[in-house]
Design an enzyme around this catalytic site. Structure first.
Site, PDB file in Angstrom:
ATOM      1  N   LYS A  85     -22.113 -35.484  -4.783  1.00  0.00           N
ATOM      2  CA  LYS A  85     -21.996 -33.946  -4.971  1.00  0.00           C
ATOM      3  C   LYS A  85     -23.081 -33.188  -4.108  1.00  0.00           C
ATOM      4  O   LYS A  85     -24.147 -33.545  -4.274  1.00  0.00           O
ATOM      5  CB  LYS A  85     -22.299 -33.378  -6.424  1.00  0.00           C
ATOM      6  CG  LYS A  85     -22.004 -32.063  -6.673  1.00  0.00           C
ATOM      7  CD  LYS A  85     -22.167 -31.937  -8.098  1.00  0.00           C
ATOM      8  CE  LYS A  85     -23.155 -32.212  -9.010  1.00  0.00           C
ATOM      9  NZ  LYS A  85     -23.183 -31.703 -10.226  1.00  0.00           N
ATOM     10  N   THR A 125     -16.974 -29.422 -11.070  1.00  0.00           N
ATOM     11  CA  THR A 125     -17.480 -30.793 -10.339  1.00  0.00           C
ATOM     12  C   THR A 125     -16.364 -31.824 -10.678  1.00  0.00           C
ATOM     13  O   THR A 125     -15.854 -32.488  -9.876  1.00  0.00           O
ATOM     14  CB  THR A 125     -18.697 -31.375 -10.965  1.00  0.00           C
ATOM     15  OG1 THR A 125     -19.655 -30.214 -10.739  1.00  0.00           O
ATOM     16  CG2 THR A 125     -19.236 -32.428 -10.375  1.00  0.00           C
TER      17      THR A 125
END
Length: 202
Positions: A85, A125
């Site tokens: 990420k 996410t």
């Protein structure tokens, strides 16, 4: 006299307490669900291990490696991978474009992906992680998360995503207006009861 906490965001938090603290995990609940034949209608009730051979555990960020390794061990060594990420420090936007871990992305086609995390807030996410996984050939993607905060437009985002099912615990109350068809709520009552009872064992 004592604190019982469920899936704290950092393993360092218990060190801050000056009274006894019992830190319990929802992973055994998730393991029980994954091992149950009903978890997937395509699984042969007599051969749940065959299903696990086609599965891959996924951490949606590098911060969850310890959790995903524990989950893999509890499931007898199911392979795992993590998505990487990147967050824009100016806008706060998240971008997930790559993988890291012992499983190579070339091994993902045909796998059943199981994302495991401790919390869902905006849902951005895990939705991006699921999209990357699907783009790399996984046939399905389920999410198992302890704390369902569901801020902002998370329920709509998750329902409209290519995630197949989302399992959360009732550690955080999920009101009726935040529930959606893909959502399944699991109870933490049993593991908390065991933690409470353990205090009185001689």
């Amino acid at each position: 006299d004592r604190v019982i906490a469920l899936d704290l965001h950092s393993i360092k938090i218990p060190e801050l307490f000056h009274i006894p603290i019992t830190h319990v995990s929802a992973l055994p609940i998730f393991v029980k669900k994954i091992q149950s034949p009903i978890f997937n209608a395509l699984v042969d009730e007599d051969k749940p291990s065959e299903f696990l051979k086609d599965s891959v555990l996924v951490s949606p960020d590098m911060g969850g490696l310890r959790r995903i390794e524990q989950m893999s061990t509890l499931l007898g060594g199911v392979p795992w991978i993590a998505t990487v990420k990147d967050r824009d420090l100016v806008t706060g936007e998240i971008a997930i474009k790559s993988f890291e871990g012992p499983l190579h992305p070339s091994e993902l086609p045909g796998k059943r992906a199981i994302i495991v995390d401790d919390m869902i807030s905006s849902g951005k996410t895990v939705v991006q992680a699921a999209e990357l996984l699907k783009n790399n050939g996984v046939v399905s993607c389920d999410i198992l998360v302890t704390h369902a905060v569901f801020s902002q437009e998370a329920p709509e985002l998750l329902q409209d995503s290519n995630v197949d099912r989302i399992y959360v615990t009732n550690s955080v109350s999920v009101p009726k207006e935040k529930r959606f068809p893909k959502l399944h709520v699991l109870s933490v009552a049993e593991i908390l009861a065991k933690a409470i009872k353990s205090k009185y064992k001689k």
